[in-house]
Design a protein around this motif. Sequence first.
Motif, PDB file in Angstrom:
ATOM      1  N   THR A 131      55.779  29.110  28.844  1.00 49.94           N
ATOM      2  CA  THR A 131      55.376  28.382  27.636  1.00 49.94           C
ATOM      3  C   THR A 131      56.613  27.786  26.988  1.00 49.94           C
ATOM      4  OG1 THR A 131      55.633  30.312  26.207  1.00 49.94           O
ATOM      5  CG2 THR A 131      53.476  30.017  27.271  1.00 49.94           C
ATOM      6  N   GLU A 182      49.602  24.500  27.741  1.00 48.48           N
ATOM      7  CA  GLU A 182      50.346  25.677  27.295  1.00 48.48           C
ATOM      8  C   GLU A 182      51.529  25.977  28.205  1.00 48.48           C
ATOM      9  OE1 GLU A 182      49.630  30.397  26.177  1.00 48.48           O
ATOM     10  OE2 GLU A 182      48.076  29.281  27.251  1.00 48.48           O
ATOM     11  N   ARG A 183      51.350  25.741  29.527  1.00 51.25           N
ATOM     12  CA  ARG A 183      52.395  26.061  30.500  1.00 51.25           C
ATOM     13  C   ARG A 183      52.666  24.833  31.369  1.00 51.25           C
ATOM     14  NH1 ARG A 183      53.692  31.361  30.585  1.00 51.25           N
ATOM     15  NH2 ARG A 183      52.318  32.772  29.426  1.00 51.25           N
TER      16      ARG A 183
END
Length: 388
Positions: free
Chosen positions: A115, A214-215
């Motif tokens: 993240t 998010e990632r």
Amino acid sequence: MTTRDDLHGEVRRALTVVCELDSVHELRIPRAGRAGTVCGYYRDFAALAADAVRWNGRAAGIYVTLNPVQPQLLARASNRAVEHASHTTSDADVLSRRWLLIDLDPVRSAGVSSTDSEHAAALERAQAVRTWLIEAGSPAPAIVCADSGNGAHLLLRIDEPNDDVARNLMQRVLLTLDTELSDAAVKVDCSTFNAARISKIYGTLAAKGDSTTERPHRLARLLDVPAALAVCPRDVLDRIAAQAPQLHRSRVSTPRSPGDLDVQAWLAKHSIRVAREKPTADGGTLYELDGCPIDLTHDRDRAAFVTQHASGAISAGCHHDRCQWGWSELRARYEPDRTQHRYAAQQGEPRGALLVRLSDVQPEAVGWLWHPYIPRGKLTLLEGDPAA
């Protein structure tokens, strides 16, 4: 928007920093889809950069050996990348040590990108490690700072031979840094001490798992390169290594019997890929495997392992619930002839005798505890539901 020319320029710059003029380095792209492992050996760094950019985004990462390798390896694939490579660089192929990779990795599940907050924590920790190294005596110009895409890298410039003394020294340096600067959020990777270490090529994409909001996938890139590189002196490395706790020092100095099986060589012989090496508390080495060698349907999540303990003893297994194998089962799978010959030898038979013929078994009279179910003085196996 980053163009292909921009990427090529960044990769060329990174190779100019990492690779010495006229040296030979390996380009490696593990798990490149149907291409398997892509590998090539290069003295022409323009060609290396072009192939790195060509494969960019088609695998989880694009890597190069940090240290120069034997020029004879050019004969494997000279200034070009080949698919389904069967040979890659081993520690014995390295000419000398020019870099120690200090990899600051945020703690997260395997196989996923970091993240933004995890990524930022690793970059911040890298600055703390850099400050610690300078306070320990390293020249500031001996440290290159980089963004690995998911975490942070420090490349410490060294000038050491490729021998066991240097290997143990680098391992102890990393163990010291781990003890001093790792925590539950960001850890120093203690496995990057080997001479044949590969590292992401800066300017290429770190693409673990799917890129999500998010990632996300990110480009690895150089952050801070000294105008003129210096070398970290040997006496500074020795002082850092000397700070490793006693437990850690025993990890690299415990002798084994000359007759012990070399697990690393055994895994390589049977093409069982190692994702990461880690020291164990008893002074041995844990090899995290790139996939399960028994159940090939597993994702490559490092659930399978083989450990060679300081005593020379070996253990193995897999953390997946459906896996119940150990070292004996793993060795039997990959060395079936050895297992059969060992059984034959235990029976007093020549090599190649694999079966016990019932016609050769002589009857003997026995007494009974419970006729005809439990003989006296013999091993009896009872099977059934104890609640029935």
